[in-house]
Motif scaffolding. Structure first.
Motif, short mmCIF file in Angstrom:
data_model
loop_
_atom_site.label_atom_id
_atom_site.label_comp_id
_atom_site.label_asym_id
_atom_site.label_seq_id
_atom_site.Cartn_x
_atom_site.Cartn_y
_atom_site.Cartn_z
N LEU A 140 -5.80 10.06 -0.75
CA LEU A 140 -5.14 10.59 -1.95
C LEU A 140 -4.00 9.66 -2.35
CD1 LEU A 140 -4.79 14.26 -0.65
CD2 LEU A 140 -6.66 13.35 -2.02
N HIS A 141 -3.90 9.43 -3.62
CA HIS A 141 -2.78 8.63 -4.14
C HIS A 141 -1.97 9.54 -5.05
CE1 HIS A 141 -0.66 5.56 -6.55
NE2 HIS A 141 -0.90 4.74 -5.54
N GLY A 142 -0.95 10.06 -4.45
CA GLY A 142 -0.54 10.01 -3.07
C GLY A 142 0.34 11.22 -2.86
N SER A 143 1.22 11.11 -1.89
CA SER A 143 2.18 12.18 -1.63
C SER A 143 3.53 11.56 -1.31
CB SER A 143 1.71 13.04 -0.46
OG SER A 143 2.59 14.12 -0.23
N GLY A 157 -6.17 14.96 6.91
CA GLY A 157 -6.41 14.50 8.28
C GLY A 157 -5.51 13.40 8.76
N GLY A 158 -4.82 12.71 7.85
CA GLY A 158 -3.98 11.61 8.26
C GLY A 158 -3.11 11.12 7.13
N VAL A 159 -2.14 10.28 7.46
CA VAL A 159 -1.22 9.74 6.46
C VAL A 159 -1.15 8.23 6.61
CG1 VAL A 159 0.18 11.81 6.23
CG2 VAL A 159 0.74 10.14 8.01
N GLU A 160 -0.85 7.59 5.50
CA GLU A 160 -0.63 6.14 5.47
C GLU A 160 0.78 5.94 4.96
OE1 GLU A 160 -1.52 3.37 2.00
OE2 GLU A 160 -3.43 3.55 3.07
N ILE A 161 1.66 5.49 5.83
CA ILE A 161 3.09 5.38 5.50
C ILE A 161 3.34 4.12 4.69
CG2 ILE A 161 5.41 5.13 6.45
CD1 ILE A 161 4.37 6.57 8.99
N THR A 162 3.95 4.29 3.51
CA THR A 162 4.36 3.16 2.68
C THR A 162 5.80 3.36 2.26
OG1 THR A 162 2.10 2.88 1.81
CG2 THR A 162 3.88 1.82 0.61
N PRO A 163 6.74 2.65 2.87
CA PRO A 163 8.13 2.74 2.45
C PRO A 163 8.33 2.03 1.10
CG PRO A 163 7.92 1.85 4.69
CD PRO A 163 6.58 1.78 4.05
N ILE A 164 9.12 2.65 0.23
CA ILE A 164 9.40 2.06 -1.09
C ILE A 164 10.88 2.25 -1.42
CG2 ILE A 164 7.07 2.23 -2.06
CD1 ILE A 164 8.05 4.85 -3.45
N TYR A 165 11.23 1.92 -2.65
CA TYR A 165 12.61 2.06 -3.14
C TYR A 165 13.12 3.49 -2.97
CZ TYR A 165 9.88 3.80 -7.08
OH TYR A 165 8.97 4.49 -7.85
N PRO A 204 -9.72 14.30 3.85
CA PRO A 204 -8.98 13.31 3.06
C PRO A 204 -7.66 12.96 3.73
CG PRO A 204 -8.81 15.47 2.03
CD PRO A 204 -9.80 15.62 3.15
N TRP A 205 -7.22 11.75 3.53
CA TRP A 205 -5.91 11.30 4.00
C TRP A 205 -5.03 11.06 2.78
CZ3 TRP A 205 -5.47 7.82 8.91
CH2 TRP A 205 -6.29 8.33 9.92
N ALA A 206 -3.74 10.84 3.01
CA ALA A 206 -2.81 10.64 1.90
C ALA A 206 -1.95 9.42 2.12
CB ALA A 206 -1.92 11.87 1.71
N ARG A 207 -1.78 8.64 1.07
CA ARG A 207 -0.74 7.61 1.10
C ARG A 207 0.59 8.33 0.95
NH1 ARG A 207 -1.29 2.31 -2.49
NH2 ARG A 207 -3.12 2.19 -1.14
N TRP A 208 1.47 8.07 1.90
CA TRP A 208 2.71 8.84 2.02
C TRP A 208 3.89 7.93 1.72
CZ3 TRP A 208 4.61 11.32 7.24
CH2 TRP A 208 5.47 12.40 6.95
N TRP A 209 4.48 8.14 0.54
CA TRP A 209 5.59 7.30 0.11
C TRP A 209 6.88 7.78 0.78
CZ3 TRP A 209 3.40 3.50 -2.47
CH2 TRP A 209 2.26 3.75 -3.23
N TRP A 210 7.54 6.86 1.49
CA TRP A 210 8.85 7.13 2.07
C TRP A 210 9.91 6.47 1.18
CZ3 TRP A 210 8.95 6.44 8.16
CH2 TRP A 210 8.13 7.43 8.74
N MET A 211 10.53 7.24 0.30
CA MET A 211 11.50 6.68 -0.66
C MET A 211 12.79 6.34 0.08
SD MET A 211 10.78 8.74 -4.19
CE MET A 211 11.05 7.27 -5.17
#
Length: 932
Positions: free
Chosen positions: A457-460, A67-75, A38-45
């Motif tokens: 995974l939604h998310g970390s 196994g991997g991350v998906e970088i999503t920058p947020i507030y 599994p991979w994880a959506r990775w919130w960068w606050m």
């Protein structure tokens, strides 16, 4: 002697490595890769990241099997402003490079969103390229009256200027007059064909767009057509990412949007695995500045002449045909001017694309297929009939994971030849801090049963060491990171998903039936005159449920057929070979057309062509007409003529199942047991994924729709495997299985049996309750460790006192018990009610982790006399956050939405009751014997 000793040590290590490698080579399990995991959506606050904490987070992910991350920058986080990093700034790119470097060293991979928050947009999106909407002002003019005024959009709520495109007059006698050229002091270069140049404000004091015109012949309604802006901003944007949402119907807008990425990502081609585009939440955007030109090119007529019908309030055939054309054009532009060029741009950088198409105003099949990795999502919680599976009403929001909806993404992958189908998984699965690993398992299984094989995974949420517990947290996700107590046993869930996906990424999907999605029936509806039609997962009642397409899908699946959906565009690509329908992604035995009213003439002609070439095309009903307005009477006549000329070929079938069986296309009757399944084809052999979500144990021989095969059973919980007991016939292979509620297996067909046999166990006597004094020692967690305790009756540890009531973490239960029967060779341990997961040791040897229903483990043979059982139980974080809020300790320190509950109301854990925690039992052991 020293050298000799070193030599033998080296030889021992070498032999160990060779032996281990030999065992791996001999295992029929596929070799595990980071794509299986599994991979994880990775919130960068606030993108407030730093290298030490990035490294720690990635190492944490790696250790548990992500196994991997998906970088999503947020507030961002309040108080962290000095650490915010602007999106795509040199510092941000430095952090991205470091992330890729560390991930690569850990054999992980990195995806990223092409923006911040969602949907696509940001600070560099200029107004001309922002999401656009159609605005129309109407003016009534009686015969011989004169209009003498400035034509402008006068809604005070509109914050952004709307650009006037056309002024059209429609007479009560049916006449049409284009008044655009009669505008004085026009503020844009316009003519009958649309925009020819950029907006120009003329240097004079006269009112712009002044119209003076007399209605000489009849009464008129004047329509002033404006290109307006929705004004939507990027949701949950990160520092440096705030701005307008992008026009998703314009390749020019897309090309301008990627300019900063061309610069920022230069030299990083191929280092990012994929770029991601979230679900289509570009609200109310039903237009793009050159829409009228695109419409005429694609639909073959001038829409300006039909505006009165398009924008009228009549629910009639002609008006609806024009609305259908409008919606089809929006869909065409999204697909061909945005999604496909986006993937082409990504490929130029050696990136893949990952797309959530749901919510889009277009054909979901085509849109999903335009990306390298189609992605669906789940939102909320689905019900399951598994005994012991908990789904408390107060902690859930009803889910939207309809299997038919999920299959749009996997179908797109299967017919277009994309091996991976991903999913945003566990969004709002339970209330914050209340999601157990056991509650994740069946939700993930339903995804995989419907074609998903790449779970995200939604998310970390990235959370640095300096952040006080519970750390930084995104408002809608489970938060899979080390701050959450479920992290202790999360490797067991991740291992299960990885084992399943290692199988489900093998070969190709093996669905035999294609089902046509007649989208024109939906586009042709009045829909209260709205031109903007979204196919959302949250509004299935509006466009999916109850349709013949939906009902046929459900009936086929219930009967045991594997189904994939197909669009008009993919029907156009289809060929026939050896009686099968061949698409870019695979080979199918038949194509079913559900009852529908509207079908393009080209689609019908292609279906008949496929049938004449030997393809099995089955109609459940015949179309009545073609969609759209242009020349529709002649087109409709041609369609009816084609139907008459081919009346035997298109004769509707009265019973689709009888028809399929006559065509020797048979269902998997194993579904009659209640088992769910999905099937894949690997070099001619079949892989079956079987899941029992029923309340009963399924024990006996189940039929596989393939004759004369040996079958290997695989247990994805523990990677056990072995040859099954089978009964062979020319048509079917019967496989002996025993699957308890909540369990799953893989079956793989083979021509020859291996020596390793599957172990079938049966109880030889009733379960024996383990009684005595349980010693409880609290190992790790917070806010602080409660004192040790001894209990004779198992119940929630929250009853041990205030400190235990507030505690979230792990505690070890220890019990000494006497072997009830020294002759028994194997025992099954049933932990009963576990809150929420447990590691088990017998006589100081680790047995395994029990984290899902049923909480059972085979513990093998007991030693004579006294045995020692240790069970380390980990609860949820709910009680600790409750205690924190009861004490008035504030932790909700985030910008924007901050923190809400599952119903998007103010989060307040202080009103919760303590959640039962620990080992509730009863704990039993059952003697087993192995069957031959």
């Amino acid at each position: 002697m020293k050298h000799t000793k070193t030599y033998f040590t080296f030889l021992f290590i070498l032999c160990f490595i060779i032996n281990s490698s030999s065992q791996d080579l001999n295992s029929p399990w596929p070799k595990s890769t980071n794509i299986n995991q599994p991979w994880a959506r990775w919130w960068w606050m606030g993108s407030a990241v730093d290298k030490p904490n990035l490294k720690k987070s990635l190492v944490d992910f790696h250790k548990v099997g992500i196994g991997g991350v998906e970088i999503t920058p947020i507030y961002g986080v309040k108080g962290e402003e000095n650490n915010f990093i602007d999106y795509l700034s040199p510092k941000w790119i430095e952090m991205l490079d470091y992330t890729i470097h560390i991930a690569d060293s850990l054999n992980m991979q990195v995806d990223m969103v092409l923006g911040t928050g969602w949907p696509y947009g940001g600070s560099h999106v200029t107004l001309p390229h922002a999401a656009t909407k159609l605005i129309v002002e109407k003016y009534q003019l009686k015969k011989n009256e004169t209009i003498d005024r400035s034509i402008k959009h006068e809604d005070p709520k509109e914050k952004n200027p709307a650009e006037l495109l056309y002024v059209i007059a429609y007479g009560s006698d049916g006449s049409y007059v284009n008044l655009t050229d009669q505008l004085k002091n026009k503020n844009s270069k316009l003519n009958d064909k649309g925009i020819e140049g950029a907006s120009v404000v003329l240097p004079n004091t006269s009112e712009p767009n002044k119209l003076k015109w007399k209605a000489k012949k009849t009464d008129y309604t004047l329509y002033a057509v404006f290109s307006g802006k929705t004004g939507q901003q990027v949701k949950r944007s990160a520092p440096g990412g705030k701005g307008f949402t992008l026009d998703h119907y314009s390749e020019e807008a897309l090309n301008a949007y990627v300019v900063p990425f061309n610069k920022a990502l230069k030299g990083r081609e191929g280092k990012i695995r994929a770029v991601f585009n979230d679900s289509y939440e570009v609200y109310g955007t039903d237009f793009t500045p050159n829409f009228f030109e695109e419409f005429q090119n694609r639909r073959g007529y001038d829409l300006k002449k039909q505006l009165a019908l398009l924008l009228g309030e009549k629910d009639d055939e002609v008006s609806n045909r024009i609305r259908s054309d409008y919606r089809q054009t929006i869909a065409d532009l999204l697909l061909n001017k945005f999604d496909k060029p986006w993937t082409q741009w990504a490929h130029s950088k050696n990136f893949k694309t990952k797309l959530q198409a749901h919510g889009s105003p277009g054909n979901l099949i085509d849109l999903y297929a335009s990306a390298d990795i189609p992605e669906c999502e789940t939102f909320g919680s689905m019900p399951f009939d598994i005994p012991g599976f908990r789904r408390e009403k107060d902690d859930i929001r009803e889910g939207d994971a309809d299997p038919v909806m999920l299959k749009f993404s996997s179908s797109a992958a299967h017919i277009s030849g994309k091996n991976l189908v991903s999913s945003e998984t566990f969004t709002w699965l339970r209330e914050h801090f209340k999601t157990a690993l056991s509650q994740c398992k069946p939700e993930a299984e339903d995804l995989m049963l419907n074609g998903v094989n790449h779970i995200f995974l939604h998310g970390s949420t990235y959370s640095p060491d300096r952040a006080v517990w519970p750390g930084w947290k995104f408002y809608a996700s489970v938060n899979f990171n080390a701050n959450n107590s479920i992290w202790e046993d999360a490797p067991a869930l991740f291992s299960y998903i990885s084992n399943c996906q290692s199988m489900l990424q093998q070969g190709k999907a093996d669905n035999e039936i294609l089902l046509y999605w007649p989208i024109f029936d939906n586009w042709d509806k009045f829909k209260k005159g709205s031109l903007f039609v979204e196919y959302k997962i949250h509004s299935l009642d509006e466009w999916l449920h109850g349709t013949p397409f939906y009902n046929t899908t459900k009936e086929l699946m219930k009967k045991g057929y594997g189904v994939d959906f197909i669009s008009d565009n993919f029907i156009a690509e289809a060929k026939v070979k050896n009686g099968n329908i061949v698409l870019p992604g695979g080979v199918f035995k038949s194509l079913i057309i559900p009852a529908c009213k509207k079908m393009p003439l080209a689609t019908l002609q292609k279906l008949i062509e496929l049938q004449k070439a030997g393809g099995k095309i089955f109609f459940q009903g015949l179309p009545e007409s073609v969609p759209g307005f242009n020349d529709y009477k002649n087109q409709e006549a041609k369609l009816q003529s084609v139907l008459v000329e081919n009346k035997e070929a298109v004769k509707p079938v009265s019973d689709i199942f009888e028809t399929l069986e006559k065509a020797q296309i048979y269902p998997e009757t194993l579904v009659n047991t209640g088992l769910k399944f999905i099937r894949r084809n690997v070099d001619g052999e079949k892989i079956y994924y079987l899941v029992n979500h029923t309340p009963k144990t399924i024990d006996g021989f189940i039929p596989l729709e393939i004759g004369n095969k040996e079958v290997v059973i695989f247990n994805p919980l523990n990677r056990n495997f072995g040859n099954a007991i089978v009964q062979k016939t020319a048509k079917n292979t019967l496989v002996k299985v025993k699957i308890e509620p909540g369990q799953s297996y893989f079956l793989k067909t083979e021509n020859t049996a291996s020596q390793k046999k599957w172990n079938y166990y049966e109880p030889t006597a009733d379960a024996i309750a383990l009684k005595g004094n349980w010693k409880i020692n609290f190992d790790k967690g917070g806010p602080k460790l409660p004192p040790a305790a001894t209990v004779s009756n198992l119940e929630s540890w929250t009853k041990l006192g205030p400190e235990a009531e507030a505690f979230s973490g792990s505690a070890t239960y220890t019990l000494e018990f006497d072997n009830p029967n020294a002759k028994t060779e194997s025992w099954s341990l049933n932990l009963g009610d576990v809150r929420e997961s447990a590691k088990v040791w017998l006589n100081d040897e680790f047995v395994g982790t029990a984290w899902s229903v049923p909480y059972k483990l085979n513990i093998g043979k007991l030693k004579p006399g006294i045995n020692t059982l240790k069970i380390q139980v980990t609860n949820l974080s709910a009680n600790r956050i409750r205690d924190k809020e009861l004490k008035g300790e504030e932790w909700k320190i985030f910008y924007e939405i901050n923190m809400v509950d599952k119903d998007y109301k103010k989060f307040d854990a202080a009103k919760w009751n303590p959640m039962p925690s620990g080992l509730l039992g009863p704990v039993t052991i059952t003697p087993l014997k192995q069957q031959n």
